[in-house]
Motif scaffolding. Sequence first.
Motif, PDB file in Angstrom:
ATOM      1  N   TYR A  86       0.713  -1.325   0.118  1.00 28.57           N
ATOM      2  CA  TYR A  86      -0.072   0.013   0.077  1.00 28.57           C
ATOM      3  C   TYR A  86       1.030   1.387   0.163  1.00 28.57           C
ATOM      4  O   TYR A  86       0.665   2.229   0.717  1.00 28.57           O
ATOM      5  N   GLY A  87       1.882   1.067  -0.836  1.00 36.60           N
ATOM      6  CA  GLY A  87       2.904   2.344  -0.965  1.00 36.60           C
ATOM      7  C   GLY A  87       3.798   2.338   0.582  1.00 36.60           C
ATOM      8  O   GLY A  87       4.855   2.991   0.073  1.00 36.60           O
ATOM      9  N   TRP A  88       3.834   1.533   1.337  1.00 38.44           N
ATOM     10  CA  TRP A  88       4.628   1.383   2.323  1.00 38.44           C
ATOM     11  C   TRP A  88       6.014   0.741   2.112  1.00 38.44           C
ATOM     12  O   TRP A  88       5.768  -0.346   1.544  1.00 38.44           O
ATOM     13  N   GLU A  89       6.866   1.017   2.686  1.00 41.28           N
ATOM     14  CA  GLU A  89       8.108   0.147   2.652  1.00 41.28           C
ATOM     15  C   GLU A  89       8.180  -0.648   4.168  1.00 41.28           C
ATOM     16  O   GLU A  89       8.249  -0.191   5.283  1.00 41.28           O
ATOM     17  N   ARG A  90       7.826  -1.997   4.115  1.00 38.19           N
ATOM     18  CA  ARG A  90       7.761  -2.915   5.192  1.00 38.19           C
ATOM     19  C   ARG A  90       8.724  -3.705   5.181  1.00 38.19           C
ATOM     20  O   ARG A  90       8.956  -4.589   4.108  1.00 38.19           O
ATOM     21  N   PRO A  91       9.698  -4.127   6.172  1.00 43.21           N
ATOM     22  CA  PRO A  91      10.641  -4.946   6.100  1.00 43.21           C
ATOM     23  C   PRO A  91      10.223  -6.451   5.972  1.00 43.21           C
ATOM     24  O   PRO A  91       9.107  -6.907   6.737  1.00 43.21           O
ATOM     25  N   LEU A  92      10.831  -7.134   5.355  1.00 41.63           N
ATOM     26  CA  LEU A  92      10.482  -8.750   4.854  1.00 41.63           C
ATOM     27  C   LEU A  92      11.336  -9.610   5.816  1.00 41.63           C
ATOM     28  O   LEU A  92      10.873 -10.453   6.481  1.00 41.63           O
ATOM     29  N   TYR A  93      12.605  -9.313   5.843  1.00 46.19           N
ATOM     30  CA  TYR A  93      13.726  -9.894   6.964  1.00 46.19           C
ATOM     31  C   TYR A  93      14.957  -8.946   6.996  1.00 46.19           C
ATOM     32  O   TYR A  93      14.826  -7.870   6.268  1.00 46.19           O
ATOM     33  N   PHE A  94      15.862  -9.396   7.968  1.00 45.61           N
ATOM     34  CA  PHE A  94      16.828  -8.442   8.161  1.00 45.61           C
ATOM     35  C   PHE A  94      18.245  -9.234   8.013  1.00 45.61           C
ATOM     36  O   PHE A  94      18.380 -10.484   7.811  1.00 45.61           O
ATOM     37  N   GLY A  95      19.223  -8.577   7.676  1.00 47.38           N
ATOM     38  CA  GLY A  95      20.614  -8.948   7.743  1.00 47.38           C
ATOM     39  C   GLY A  95      21.307  -9.294   6.236  1.00 47.38           C
ATOM     40  O   GLY A  95      22.318  -9.984   6.397  1.00 47.38           O
ATOM     41  N   GLU A  96      20.664  -8.917   5.225  1.00 44.76           N
ATOM     42  CA  GLU A  96      21.198  -9.370   4.056  1.00 44.76           C
ATOM     43  C   GLU A  96      21.027  -8.003   2.978  1.00 44.76           C
ATOM     44  O   GLU A  96      19.969  -7.559   2.437  1.00 44.76           O
ATOM     45  N   PRO A  97      22.194  -7.517   3.024  1.00 46.31           N
ATOM     46  CA  PRO A  97      22.512  -6.331   2.355  1.00 46.31           C
ATOM     47  C   PRO A  97      22.508  -6.474   0.620  1.00 46.31           C
ATOM     48  O   PRO A  97      22.155  -5.311  -0.045  1.00 46.31           O
ATOM     49  N   ARG A  98      22.538  -7.675   0.134  1.00 44.87           N
ATOM     50  CA  ARG A  98      22.349  -7.906  -1.380  1.00 44.87           C
ATOM     51  C   ARG A  98      20.993  -8.503  -1.849  1.00 44.87           C
ATOM     52  O   ARG A  98      20.307  -8.987  -1.055  1.00 44.87           O
ATOM     53  N   GLN A  99      20.707  -8.130  -2.900  1.00 42.44           N
ATOM     54  CA  GLN A  99      19.464  -8.594  -3.715  1.00 42.44           C
ATOM     55  C   GLN A  99      19.642 -10.103  -3.711  1.00 42.44           C
ATOM     56  O   GLN A  99      20.533 -10.265  -4.688  1.00 42.44           O
ATOM     57  N   PRO A 100      18.858 -10.775  -3.286  1.00 47.18           N
ATOM     58  CA  PRO A 100      19.132 -12.270  -3.355  1.00 47.18           C
ATOM     59  C   PRO A 100      18.639 -12.896  -4.941  1.00 47.18           C
ATOM     60  O   PRO A 100      17.539 -12.177  -5.491  1.00 47.18           O
ATOM     61  N   ARG A 101      19.023 -13.756  -5.016  1.00 48.28           N
ATOM     62  CA  ARG A 101      18.613 -14.750  -6.320  1.00 48.28           C
ATOM     63  C   ARG A 101      17.176 -15.414  -6.187  1.00 48.28           C
ATOM     64  O   ARG A 101      17.048 -16.097  -5.183  1.00 48.28           O
ATOM     65  N   LEU A 102      16.279 -14.986  -6.916  1.00 48.54           N
ATOM     66  CA  LEU A 102      14.867 -15.409  -6.689  1.00 48.54           C
ATOM     67  C   LEU A 102      14.688 -16.756  -7.586  1.00 48.54           C
ATOM     68  O   LEU A 102      15.345 -17.236  -8.332  1.00 48.54           O
TER      69      LEU A 102
END
Length: 802
Positions: free
Chosen positions: A441-457
Amino acid sequence: MADNLPDHAAVVVIGGGVMGCSTLYHLAEAGVGDAILLERNELTSGTTWHSAAQVRALRASRNLTDLIRYSISLYSRLEAETGQATGWINKGSLSLATNPERLAFIRRQEALAHLYGVRAESISPAEALERWPLMNADDVIGAVWSPDDGRVGPSDLCAALARGARAKGARIFEHTAVNAIETRAGRVHAVITPSGKIRCDAIALCTGLWSRRVAAMAGVDAPVWPCEHFYLLTNPVDGIAGNLPTLSDHDSHLYIRDDSGGLLVGCFEPLGKPLDPESLGEDFAFQLLPEDWDHFEPMLENALHRLPCLADADVRMLLNGPESFTPDGSFLLGEAAETRGFFLGCGMNSVGVATGGGAGMALAHAIVHGHTPAALPEADPQRFPGCFNSIAALSERVPEILGTHYAIHYPGFQLGTARNLRMTPLHREWRQRDATFAQVYGWERPLYFGEPRQPRLTLARPAWFDRVGDEVGRAHAEVAVFDLSTFGKIRIRGADAEKLLDRVCANNLRRDPGHAIYTAMLTPEGGFLSDLTAVRLAGDDYRLYVGSGAVKRDLAWLRRHVEDGMRLEIDDETEAFAVLGLMGPRAAEVVARLGGDALLELGYFRHCRTKLAGIEVDALRLSYVGEAGWELTCASGDAVALYRALDAEGVAPAGGFAMTSMRIEKRFLAFGPDLDADVDPFAAGLDFALAWDSDFVGKAALAAKRGTPPAKRFVTIRLESGEANPLGNEPVYRDGEIVGKTTSAAFGYRVGAPLALALIDSAAARDGAAVDVDLARSENAGTILTKPAFDPEGSRLRTQPG
């Protein structure tokens, strides 16, 4: 310019493309004899006339799929009804996979097709080549064949719909622009044209790429913006005789079919070209945009690889026409939040012709009956916050949306454009913790912490699996804090606050101050419109905590039930307050160390206002994760200080993925994936939260079902293989027959197994029964649990009043 306009019409449809013509046709079919359509130029002159007009039945939900199936049925029978051919051709479609991830994805789609009753089957590369002999299949590793798909002639289709509408009494006025829209007391009143005013009871906005501008005339947000859309047309090609299936090479961003003996090669390139609709001018009709070979060249290279014969083909043209898109890639269908009687049917994201028959039917149904024929939350125009209606956000987002049209729907995928539109008070703190964010809804909400890099999906076990497990472990064994600040917070105050809530809420909100009450707001048919927690702060003062994406819809619903003379105020306080969920066995210890003794005295589903670490908080004793704790509401300006006080006590944050895992273990249902207007409290097992002594909306519909076992129930399925990765929306089989579907899914770290919530036939909902979940056409054995997979002693349901 028309000179015989009526003074009044029950419904004015604005826009003469496929959506407008279909809506008018279905209004007339429903008996709305004085419905009219206004088109500023001629029918189909905007986007519809140049559509590639493919019709593919399968969509992400059953109800969206049913709209397409209705379209196919309608397009097949219109000629017999009206005498006007629609150009319907049923030759099926072929989806190719050139890598293992795409193959797994199209097989998941095949499984979904079986769930929805759509014909689809996996075939080998050799079989695919038999169906499309002109293609290069050297790199194809699999395919799915969908025999019911086809295509239609867009202009012929609109001519048939218009003829059918006129035959049923509707009227169409071409060359009639809309200059203004009048509203009175929050409702539509009239449409102003160069030929005069037309008073009306409802308006259906079907104006395609101009929808944002026209909606603004009624004070309505319609976040729709166009992009350029390309397809190549050739002259006749050797080897094409008659019609071929549509060839979907989505790894190459291509769709391909025959066209008049030649080829049509279209694309949804990774990043589209946005287009300001104002740059087109008032006279843009039956026109195209300039060819752009530089932009199309990468797609042409992909096409030459897939179709070697294209190298020798005589190119007729590179067609470039505008198509309108929304910020999430799904269209707008339903009544606007801002203005009663103003309905939107626009932003079709290049599926207007495919969806138009069913979508027009659904929009007409909403206008006549007040609701769509089935739940369509994906298309609800009230799902967007105002920040997405800006030109800046739209022109940045929609090119990416075009590029995701054929993307694999990976879990954890997030759009990269138009971000940071809304940030919680703790956003900087979370960034310092290397949070990975989701936009909600436009908000930035944390999914998880401790990973500065974009993970491979991936569709398999995700890269963040262990990090989320650590967060769950902390909340279970020690203590964690969850940022719940994006929850909507609606304040209702005044002498008649209780009277209003007694009508719109299904549970008893007449309890004393200090109580927190779980309740649903229901549709008149008894389905879930919203579920929420209400807190009675004082005798005439309530705060409602609603879902992050439900604020606009819930505010509109509440305000529409305010009767004349009611003494109350309704305010959106979402941004004024932050909410932190303090959860885990050490939560009581932390609270005590921070001077929150009053919290320790609270019973479940009780509330108090006190101070914690010297900061005023409204504390609720409840949990959405199956661990004891409190939800703490404070002024947004105090959130950082409160969090830092918790951090000093060793409280680490946990994100949305951890919360989802934990709520699924506890079988807490979520609005959206689990609950919607097609699900009632009996099926959800939430009928304990119905106050039968109240005259709540939906009561009559539920009373008719009371005492009759529901046809379907929610259960938990525990999968045997720890490597299984259910995502939700997968078929559930019992003895070889589909008995239901998964709704939400996650790995249950506290129980050590993949889990899925599932809505299945009640007859199959037996504790301990064996079932299979279809994951990409692979049977995965599981066991039905009729109770939560995780339910520790001393834990209480968030939905269970104390």
